[in-house]
Design an enzyme around this catalytic site. Structure first.
Site, PDB file in Angstrom:
ATOM      1  N   ASP A 263      40.626  42.253  44.032  1.00  0.00           N
ATOM      2  CA  ASP A 263      39.226  41.867  43.905  1.00  0.00           C
ATOM      3  C   ASP A 263      38.306  43.063  44.117  1.00  0.00           C
ATOM      4  O   ASP A 263      38.581  43.950  44.931  1.00  0.00           O
ATOM      5  CB  ASP A 263      38.911  40.791  44.949  1.00  0.00           C
ATOM      6  CG  ASP A 263      37.522  40.223  44.828  1.00  0.00           C
ATOM      7  OD1 ASP A 263      37.207  39.669  43.766  1.00  0.00           O
ATOM      8  OD2 ASP A 263      36.742  40.348  45.794  1.00  0.00           O
ATOM      9  N   GLU A 291      39.639  43.868  39.409  1.00  0.00           N
ATOM     10  CA  GLU A 291      38.407  43.295  38.860  1.00  0.00           C
ATOM     11  C   GLU A 291      37.287  44.323  38.969  1.00  0.00           C
ATOM     12  O   GLU A 291      36.798  44.612  40.062  1.00  0.00           O
ATOM     13  CB  GLU A 291      38.022  42.029  39.622  1.00  0.00           C
ATOM     14  CG  GLU A 291      36.717  41.409  39.135  1.00  0.00           C
ATOM     15  CD  GLU A 291      35.788  40.977  40.259  1.00  0.00           C
ATOM     16  OE1 GLU A 291      34.836  40.241  39.964  1.00  0.00           O
ATOM     17  OE2 GLU A 291      36.001  41.383  41.424  1.00  0.00           O
TER      18      GLU A 291
END
Length: 718
Positions: A263, A291
């Site tokens: 993330d 991401e």
């Protein structure tokens, strides 16, 4: 020889079945005839997989006894800011009833499994919980509302038995919401180590967190060293935090996870993440993607740089934006889609490793009441047959809608296997394992106008051709279509589900045909390779002594030679050799970027470029330079005597541009770099404005890096 014969038999059988118009069955990776490159045991490559992203809490409640109690839980799941009860047992139940296998997906990307805060948080009168998994408190324990460690192990074991890989979400950027001046807010961002308190955000005397205020996202530096909203942001230059996350991820790797989605990689220093990835690849290498949120289709040099240098792939937001513009929002055309395919192939060194998707939990779902189902089905078909590793957001196959958080994270509405979207996925997903053109192939546009896109995927002798007409009211007359399909007749792999047709090819040309309004068709051909052809190398980064996996076709059954540049690797350094997969030990050569080749039976393969060999184990060092004044247009860069510092280059391998706003302020500059552990470095800074280089004077700076942990070296401009 048996392996080669087996491959030839399988390819011929599948091809003849498709030409006869029969549906391609799902072939579980555990099947006796499965080749190693497509097997569930291949953790280094997901080229032959289709990922299904599931919000664990929103999928299925398989064990009501582990649900939260009180204000954190809503049994009706009408309040989407609260827990709804989904857990790992729910996933296990759907694995066992073959929902995923029938859908054709071979990898589940689940919510971050770690223990999250138990406190609820009131934002503007609305109670919020950590149902999403991104408010961690202990990265070495499980979220009890998802299950125990035994439950998690059972999930992995059950999934593997069905040929399904498990990817965990992992968020090393932060813990949870915190307020510097109010220790009673939530849990004050506290971090625990298997139950033992490490520290909280307030009175952080050990410097575990950043305390630079919230990011305004105005620059890369601002996003890295300031907090993401109100989340307690880790200082990865702290040796305790560095060790914590290198140890924590090993715990989950040792449980048997097959992949990691990281993330918020845009908000963590590249220098630390490269060091972290190196430690993963030394321990147990798995496919990892991050991401890096992009708000538009425009390319981002920092995004590209990260994808090419960090050792991990990325979620392909450029792909996502182009697909949504063309199929969902109708704000662009097929020429833009083709342009995206071409530009990303140029920008990303390993474009086939980028993870493609049409929506996820951080954006409006693709499907709305205003979006025709056929547009969603076409977007799915395009994603499943395009380059990259496709990821499907849970509920897409059920036409789930929802704009924004939390409506885009609604409860799974049903598990119907009869929707058209389910049918499209189930027919196309298996092609990634049966046809290497889909898994590994190049992409070439074959016919195009504003509404029609015909493209060809090709790998060796294997070919797939895809035609999409997004115009829902006007058919298209396709003439002059060239293709690599051998002479013959080809049925639509989708079996006409999206109104596709059959075609006939003769000597590289397809007979004219009409592509119906709103139609999508897929035609394919597979053949055994008799010469070595590399499709994938993973991981794409490692130190000498690490083992890497080479996937492809036509390697044969007898050990040949693997080349890293001009260095030949033979014998015991090749730990396994099969027709579709080779495992080889990285040789002791100078660090840098190499082309990997395979030689078998006197024939050389294609070159797989941009494999990075590191000097050795990596640590993160912050390089700081004082009194480096610049003029308008100048930036400060760093280079030095190892490949990780650019090998004295002032070009693209140099480090920088350095930062000068948050941790230190102008005229002091700094940059976090992944460098070899336990090595004496020599380095210098230089000023750069376009092609004009101004070196600092004096002798080289010298610094010996630690054997582990992190360090900071500070020098003055000479």
């Amino acid at each position: 020889m048996f392996q080669m014969a087996k491959r030839a038999f399988l390819s011929t059988t599948l091809t003849l079945g498709l030409l006869a118009g029969s549906a391609l069955p799902f072939l579980p990776a555990s099947a006796a005839y499965a080749d190693p490159d497509i097997a569930v045991t291949n953790k280094q490559s997901f080229s032959t997989d289709v990922i299904y992203q599931v919000f664990t809490d929103r999928f299925l409640d398989g064990n009501p006894s582990n649900n939260p109690t009180g204000a954190a839980y809503d049994a009706t799941c009408s309040n989407l800011k609260l827990y709804c009860g989904g857990d790992w047992q729910g996933l296990i139940n759907k694995i066992n009833d073959n929902y995923f296998s029938d859908l054709g997906v071979t990898a589940l990307w689940i919510s971050q499994p770690v223990e999250n805060i138990f406190a609820t948080i009131n934002y503007s009168g609305v109670t919020n919980t950590a149902y999403h998994g991104y408010w961690a408190r202990d990265f070495k324990k499980t979220n009890p509302y998802f299950g125990t460690m035994a439950d998690f192990q059972n999930l992995i074991t059950t999934a593997h038995a069905k040929g399904i890989k498990i990817i965990i979400d992992f968020a090393p950027n932060h813990t949870s919401p915190a307020m510097e001046t109010d220790t009673s807010f939530a849990e004050n961002g506290k971090l625990y180590d298997n139950g033992t308190l490490v520290g909280g955000y307030t009175n952080d005397t050990n410097g575990y967190f950043h305390h630079n205020g919230g990011s305004d996202f105005s620059s890369l530096e601002n996003g890295i060293y300031k907090n993401l909203y109100d989340l307690a942001d880790f200082n990865h230059n702290n040796a305790t935090i560095d060790k914590y996350f290198k140890d924590a991820i090993k715990l989950w790797l040792d449980m048997g996870v097959d992949g990691i989605r990281v993330d918020a990689v845009k908000h963590i220093a590249l220098g630390w993440q490269k060091s972290w990835m190196s430690s993963i690849y030394v321990h147990k290498p798995v496919f990892t993607f991050g991401e890096w949120f992009l708000g538009s289709a425009a390319s981002d040099a920092d995004n590209t740089d990260f994808a090419n240098k960090s050792g991990m792939s990325l979620l392909d937001f450029r792909f996502n934006s182009a697909v949504r513009n063309v199929f969902r929002d109708n704000t662009s055309n097929m020429y833009a889609l083709d342009s995206m395919i071409n530009s990303t192939a140029t920008d990303y060194n390993q474009v086939n490793d980028q993870v493609t998707f049409i929506d996820n939990h951080d954006m409006d779902r693709f499907k709305t009441s205003a979006v025709n189902n056929r547009r969603l089905e076409q977007a799915l078909a395009f994603t499943l047959t395009s380059r990259g590793v496709p990821a499907i957001y849970y509920g897409t196959e059920q036409y789930l809608t929802g704009n924004g958080d939390p409506d885009n994270r609604a409860k799974m509405p049903s598990f119907s296997k009869s929707t058209t979207a389910f049918n499209v996925i189930s027919k196309l997903a298996p092609l990634r394992k049966s046809n290497p053109a889909i898994a590994y192939g190049s992409t070439q546009q074959r016919w195009i106008n504003n509404d029609v896109y015909v493209y060809e995927r090709k790998f060796g002798k294997s070919v797939a051709v895809v035609a999409v007409n997004r115009n829902l009211s006007t058919p298209a007359n396709i003439t002059g279509l060239s293709t690599s399909l051998p002479t013959g007749s080809y049925t639509d792999v989708l079996g006409g589900v999206l109104n596709g047709n059959n075609i006939t090819s003769s000597n590289g040309s397809v007979n004219s045909f009409t592509l119906a309004a709103g139609a999508t068709a897929v035609w394919q051909y597979t053949a055994a390779e008799t010469t070595p052809t590399i499709g994938h190398v993973g991981p794409v980064m490692g130190k000498p002594g690490n083992v890497v996996t080479i996937d492809g076709r036509g390697f044969g059954s007898t050990k040949g030679t693997v080349y890293f540049g001009t260095t030949a690797v033979t014998g015991a350094a090749i730990t396994s050799w099969e027709d579709t997969q080779i495992k080889v030990t990285i040789p002791s050569v100078a660090a840098g970027n190499y082309a990997v080749k395979v030689a078998a039976n006197g024939v050389n393969s294609n070159a797989y470029n941009h494999f990075t060999i590191l000097t050795g184990d990596q640590v993160t060092v912050r390089f700081v330079i004082n009194n480096a004044s610049t003029t308008l247009g100048q930036n400060i860069y760093l280079t030095g005597n190892v490949a990780e510092l650019g090998n004295w280059s002032t070009g693209s391998t140099a480090i920088g541009p350095a930062f000068n706003q948050v941790i230190h302020q102008y005229p002091t500059w700094y940059y976090d770099v992944s460098v070899p552990a336990g090595k004496e470095l020599e380095f210098k800074f230089f000023k750069k404005n376009g092609s004009t280089i101004t070196w600092e004077g004096g002798s080289n700076h010298k610094f010996t890096t630690p054997a582990s942990g992190t360090a900071t070296v500070t020098v003055n401009w000479q």
